[in-house]
Write a protein that holds these residues in place. Structure first.
Motif, short mmCIF file in Angstrom:
data_model
loop_
_atom_site.label_atom_id
_atom_site.label_comp_id
_atom_site.label_asym_id
_atom_site.label_seq_id
_atom_site.Cartn_x
_atom_site.Cartn_y
_atom_site.Cartn_z
N PRO A 27 3.01 4.61 -2.89
CA PRO A 27 4.31 3.97 -3.14
C PRO A 27 4.62 2.91 -2.09
N GLY A 28 5.07 1.75 -2.54
CA GLY A 28 5.38 0.65 -1.64
C GLY A 28 6.54 -0.16 -2.16
N ASN A 29 6.55 -1.45 -1.82
CA ASN A 29 7.68 -2.29 -2.22
C ASN A 29 7.53 -2.91 -3.61
N LYS A 30 6.41 -2.63 -4.26
CA LYS A 30 6.17 -3.06 -5.64
C LYS A 30 6.00 -4.57 -5.81
N ARG A 31 5.83 -5.31 -4.72
CA ARG A 31 5.57 -6.74 -4.85
C ARG A 31 4.20 -7.00 -5.50
N ALA A 32 3.20 -6.20 -5.10
CA ALA A 32 1.86 -6.28 -5.69
C ALA A 32 1.22 -7.65 -5.53
N ASP A 33 1.49 -8.34 -4.43
CA ASP A 33 0.93 -9.68 -4.22
C ASP A 33 -0.59 -9.67 -4.27
N GLY A 34 -1.21 -8.75 -3.52
CA GLY A 34 -2.67 -8.69 -3.49
C GLY A 34 -3.25 -8.28 -4.83
N TYR A 35 -2.59 -7.38 -5.52
CA TYR A 35 -3.10 -6.92 -6.81
C TYR A 35 -3.03 -8.04 -7.85
N ARG A 36 -1.97 -8.83 -7.81
CA ARG A 36 -1.90 -9.98 -8.72
C ARG A 36 -3.00 -10.98 -8.41
N ASN A 37 -3.30 -11.15 -7.12
CA ASN A 37 -4.41 -12.03 -6.75
C ASN A 37 -5.73 -11.52 -7.31
N ILE A 38 -5.96 -10.22 -7.20
CA ILE A 38 -7.22 -9.65 -7.69
C ILE A 38 -7.40 -9.88 -9.18
N LEU A 39 -6.31 -9.81 -9.92
CA LEU A 39 -6.39 -10.06 -11.37
C LEU A 39 -6.80 -11.49 -11.68
N GLU A 40 -6.50 -12.40 -10.76
CA GLU A 40 -6.87 -13.81 -10.94
C GLU A 40 -8.21 -14.15 -10.29
N ASN A 41 -8.50 -13.49 -9.18
CA ASN A 41 -9.67 -13.82 -8.37
C ASN A 41 -10.16 -12.52 -7.73
N PRO A 42 -11.28 -11.98 -8.13
CA PRO A 42 -11.69 -10.66 -7.67
C PRO A 42 -12.24 -10.59 -6.25
N HIS A 43 -12.43 -11.70 -5.59
CA HIS A 43 -13.03 -11.67 -4.26
C HIS A 43 -12.05 -11.12 -3.22
N VAL A 44 -12.51 -10.13 -2.44
CA VAL A 44 -11.67 -9.52 -1.41
C VAL A 44 -12.43 -9.40 -0.10
N GLY A 45 -11.68 -9.33 0.99
CA GLY A 45 -12.24 -9.06 2.31
C GLY A 45 -11.50 -7.90 2.93
N LEU A 46 -12.23 -6.93 3.47
CA LEU A 46 -11.63 -5.73 4.04
C LEU A 46 -12.05 -5.57 5.50
N ILE A 47 -11.13 -5.09 6.33
CA ILE A 47 -11.44 -4.73 7.70
C ILE A 47 -10.94 -3.31 7.93
N PHE A 48 -11.85 -2.40 8.30
CA PHE A 48 -11.51 -1.00 8.54
C PHE A 48 -11.48 -0.74 10.05
N LEU A 49 -10.37 -0.13 10.50
CA LEU A 49 -10.16 0.15 11.91
C LEU A 49 -10.21 1.65 12.17
N ILE A 50 -10.63 2.00 13.39
CA ILE A 50 -10.52 3.36 13.90
C ILE A 50 -9.72 3.27 15.19
N PRO A 51 -8.61 3.99 15.31
CA PRO A 51 -7.78 3.89 16.53
C PRO A 51 -8.60 4.11 17.79
N GLY A 52 -8.39 3.22 18.75
CA GLY A 52 -9.07 3.33 20.03
C GLY A 52 -10.38 2.58 20.11
N ARG A 53 -10.95 2.19 18.98
CA ARG A 53 -12.22 1.46 18.97
C ARG A 53 -11.96 -0.02 18.79
N GLY A 54 -12.73 -0.83 19.50
CA GLY A 54 -12.58 -2.27 19.39
C GLY A 54 -13.41 -2.87 18.27
N ASP A 55 -14.56 -2.25 17.97
CA ASP A 55 -15.35 -2.77 16.86
C ASP A 55 -14.71 -2.36 15.54
#
Length: 206
Positions: A81-109
């Motif tokens: 549940p969020g604010n229902k703006r769905a900005d990123g999801y609307r983008n995906i429907l138009e352009n499927p390319h995405v970039g993700l960055i996964f973090l672990i607390p305390g790690r710099g990489d």
């Protein structure tokens, strides 16, 4: 006087070329260490762009391991549940390319994944993404095209994970920021109640 860079040639003249280790670190399938990283990560950033090039970066967070590995080249991220703006999801429907960055607390990489995304409203494995009784209303499925670990220099420079480097909070409360910037109809007292202790208790309710 400004000096704009307008070509890759200029860029390379300025920055130089990557080392072989940096240039060759890209992979297309999940390594066991990637799976371990995803199992330990409670937070990621999802970058998208619409057909017109308009960009969005959306944070996603849940208990560690919220990203589900479907196979060696496919992962899924639940929607909560969020604010229902769905900005990123609307983008995906138009352009499927995405970039993700996964973090672990305390790690710099960090772990970076680029690929093509699609939205699913249901699948048998949605049951594996239930948190506090909440089954996701949709999931972003990402077919991996590029995956690699990113170095820790940005985190080291910023000292992001070092509490002793954190300044005293320089800004007013979330409620006051929203009141000043957006000027909503709600009173400041109403907003303070909304973003108070109950806010955290409503994380998985719509």
């Amino acid at each position: 006087m400004t000096a704009e860079i307008t070509s890759v040639v200029e860029l390379r003249e300025l920055l130089g070329t990557p080392t072989p280790r940096a240039a060759e670190k890209e992979r297309t399938t999940l390594h066991e260490r990637d799976r371990q990283w995803l199992a330990a990560s409670p937070f990621c950033l999802v970058a998208t762009a619409g057909a017109d090039g308009a960009c969005d970066v959306s944070p996603k967070g849940d208990p560690a391991g919220f990203t589900l590995v479907l196979d060696d080249r496919t992962i899924a991220i639940p929607e909560r549940p969020g604010n229902k703006r769905a900005d990123g999801y609307r983008n995906i429907l138009e352009n499927p390319h995405v970039g993700l960055i996964f973090l672990i607390p305390g790690r710099g990489d960090t772990l970076r994944i680029n690929g093509r995304a699609r939205l699913l409203r249901d699948a048998p494995w949605f049951d594996q993404m239930v948190v506090k009784g909440h089954r996701p209303v949709l999931a972003v499925v990402v077919e991996i095209e590029q995956i690699f670990f990113h170095c820790a220099k940005a985190f080291l420079r910023s000292a992001l994970w070092k509490p002793e480097s954190w300044p005293a909070d320089p800004l007013p409360s979330t409620a006051r920021l929203i009141k000043e910037v957006q000027n909503p109809v709600e009173t400041l007292a109403d907003l303070e109640r909304h973003y108070g202790p109950e806010y955290a208790r409503r994380l998985y309710s719509s």
